[in-house]
Design a protein around this motif. Structure first.
Motif: not given
Length: 664
Positions: A359-377
């Motif tokens: 895998s290319p090293q940027h695999t994971g840019v669409d992983a989302g936030r590790f600890v989501p708090f309910g924000r927009e992204a």
């Protein structure tokens, strides 16, 4: 959300200081019912500053508990907020010992009947479990929400034996900034400056300690509760959310604690109290639910709470990929035991010829936030691009399939290099090709024989390994596909291994996906009241002239082959408090890597915190910078702190450190 303004009891509150045996005094705020009878006490104990940072959240629940006949107490740990002392390591040995003293002190007060409960979210929930493991006599019950139970592999430091990049870096940078905040002169008087300077002289970036322990050694075990379930004598209500990284704590607690004093509850929530109505929902009447727990264990009332299933969990319906959801459809199920008799392991055999996963090293840019708090992204967007960076194995869904529990992937791998990692994701793929992340797991190949050791892979060798995925409750509909996607990189969640560009080869003939499939029977009688809280604090968000920043921005430098993720976590908007305090925070995190070079990975976090009281001519600012880069053999860390009062520089220090890569 129903705002409750009338309660069975009228209430009062006061701020006080709780003495510890060494003379340190901890700052506390107590809400109590107005009554001549002593009542049980509820304790929330954490470092996040009760007079400002958590004050809005505290005001939603502590007065509510007081109005229902409890003394509800919020205490800052030593060295934080307006408590005396100096900051220690995260989850230090001092903290639970102090907590036991606080529990005993509360039980001895004239207004307390001698029974104490503890509750908290995240740090506060974990500390409640740690104190429960010390078994102070007055502590009868605990409510632990979205909390880890293992300091090593379940708390933002490591995942599957791999060093976390985004959360370890961001958390260490955040705690550095938080530790440098001054006490508030409104509450401690002129002593604030001396207290502040003593704290600052003792500050050391926690990243030094965290990166110094890259396997689950004695230091990591000492800070957790996972090895000592048997010592927990208090009753535990364990609560989590499928979009919170620590939800597996709930599954372990209901499995390992005696069934007559534990219950579990997992909804679709992020890292939040379930009554706060932050996405994803549905929110529930969580305060009412905890009141049933407290009334049963602290007042001896028959509330029916122990007649509930051992584990109540929400099985989410399939939903399109999105970085934020409002209310997710689904249904509640009840498990009489865990592992559940309603859940059967179904094995899916991988098909095809051996495949090289590089895998290319940027695999994971669409992983989302590790600890989501309910924000927009916060949450992962469509996973099609991520899927394309790895190897995919699809399985058709012939009939509705409910998954409840922790999936497992067994892989036959060949690696030509001594160090690497496997990332396994399970996605729900619709007929139109969109891909929703359902759950995922990571394995550092050097941790395949246990998290307490680092065993290099023999180059060219073939071995069977197991990847544990996070627990989930999800319903795959017929006509969709269950996709197992395998990758050799996951930045910025996982710090790249020096050899990770080489990837690995997976042999499908010796590999399987195991899903915990639940019988498709909901429990319609499992319902909750609508959420309610006490009246809000009244802290006003301040208007600014600044242009809003994207929460998560991905930038690709085509010429360099570099990908950069810029994050504005939004920990706290500028606020004006009823007591006159003005609080402003700004945070920016950057994670960069070149797609073909694992040693190019770098992180940076910048914090600015301003605490201002115009009426006292008090104007303090904390600025911090934290960076991590790497070589094949070392992590290189750089940290800087600048603290000012008005135009005066009160403190300025930098740290530069090189830390060997023993397992990371």
């Amino acid at each position: 959300m129903h705002i409750r303004t009338s309660f069975p009891y009228e209430t009062t509150h006061e701020d006080l200081r709780i003495p510890l045996p060494d003379g340190t005094r901890l700052y506390a705020r107590v809400w109590r019912p107005i009554t001549d009878e002593p009542v049980p006490a509820l304790l929330e104990y954490l470092p996040y500053r009760l007079t400002d940072w958590t004050a809005p959240r505290d005001h939603q629940r502590h007065p509510w508990y007081a109005g229902h006949g409890y003394a509800s107490v919020r205490v800052d740990v030593r060295g934080h907020g307006n408590s005396e002392g100096t900051p220690t390591d995260e989850y230090s040995a001092t903290e639970p010992g102090d907590g036991v003293e606080v529990v005993n002190w509360l039980a001895a007060q004239a207004w307390c009947d001698g029974k104490v409960g503890m509750f908290g979210i995240s740090w506060g929930g974990f500390t409640s479990l740690r104190i429960a493991a010390l078994a102070p006599g007055p502590l009868k019950a605990v409510v632990s929400v979205c909390s880890p139970d293992d300091r090593y592999d379940n708390d933002g430091h490591h995942l599957g034996g791999s060093v976390l990049a985004a959360d370890m870096h961001a958390r260490a940078a955040t705690l550095l900034a938080f530790a440098c905040r001054p006490p508030d002169p409104r509450y401690v008087g002129d002593a604030w400056r001396d207290m502040w300077l003593r704290r600052l002289e003792e500050v050391d970036p926690l990243i030094h300690t965290w990166l110094g322990h890259q396997v689950r050694d004695e230091h990591r075990r000492a800070g957790g509760a996972v090895d000592d379930y048997g010592a927990v004598e208090a009753a535990v209500l364990a609560v989590g959310g499928w979009h919170d990284p620590y939800r597996d704590t709930v599954l372990r607690l209901v499995e390992r604690l005696p069934a007559d004093r534990v219950r579990g509850l997992i909804g679709p929530w992020s890292h939040q109290y379930p009554d706060r109505d932050l996405p994803p929902g549905p929110a529930i009447g969580f305060l009412q639910e905890t009141l049933r727990w407290w009334d049963h264990w602290l007042k001896g009332k028959d509330t029916g709470v122990m007649g509930e299933p051992l584990l109540r969990s929400y099985v989410m319906d399939a939903h399109p990929p999105a970085p934020r959801y409002g209310t997710l459809p689904g249904r509640w199920t009840g498990e009489p035991a865990w592992p559940s008799p309603h859940v059967t392991t179904v094995t899916y055999a991988l098909q095809g010829a051996p495949v090289l996963v590089r895998s290319p090293q940027h695999t994971g840019v669409d992983a989302g936030r590790f600890v989501p708090f309910g924000r927009e992204a916060d949450l992962p967007p469509d996973q099609r691009e991520e899927d394309a960076r790895g190897a995919n194995f699809d399985f058709a869904v012939a009939r509705e399939t409910w998954v409840l529990g922790r999936p497992r992937v067994r892989l036959r791998l060949t690696s030509q290099v001594p160090r690497g990692q496997v990332v396994a994701r399970v996605c729900d793929v619709t007929p139109d090709g969109s891909s929703t992340l359902v759950t995922r797991g990571v394995l550092n190949l050097s941790a395949r024989e246990g998290r307490d050791r680092a065993v290099p892979w023999t180059p060219g060798a073939t071995e069977d390994v197991t990847v544990e995925l996070d627990g989930i409750g999800y319903a795959f509909p017929p006509g969709h596909r269950i996709r197992l996607s395998l990758a050799s990189a996951y930045w910025p969640w996982i710090w790249p291994q020096p050899d990770s560009a080489a990837g690995f080869t997976v042999d499908p003939a010796g590999s399987t996906l195991e899903l915990p499939v639940r019988a498709c029977t909901a429990v319609p009688s499992l319902t909750f009241e609508e959420p309610e809280q006490s009246a809000p604090l009244g802290a006003a968000e301040a208007a600014t002239l600044d242009e809003p920043h994207p929460e998560r921005l991905v930038v690709r430098d085509v010429a360099k082959g570099e990908w950069r993720l810029e994050v504005r976590p939004g920990h706290g908007d500028p606020r004006a408090y009823p007591d006159g305090l003005e609080l402003t925070e700004d945070t920016r995190e950057t994670y960069a890597v070149r797609e073909a070079d694992p040693l190019s990975a770098r992180t940076r976090s910048d914090w600015t915190i301003r605490l201002h009281r115009p009426e006292l001519a008090w104007d303090t600012t904390v600025r911090t910078r934290a960076e991590i880069t790497c070589t094949a053999e070392e992590f290189l860390t750089s940290n800087e702190v600048i603290c000012t009062h008005g135009t005066e520089v009160v403190f300025h220090r930098t740290w530069e450190k090189r830390i060997p890569r023993t397992a990371g």
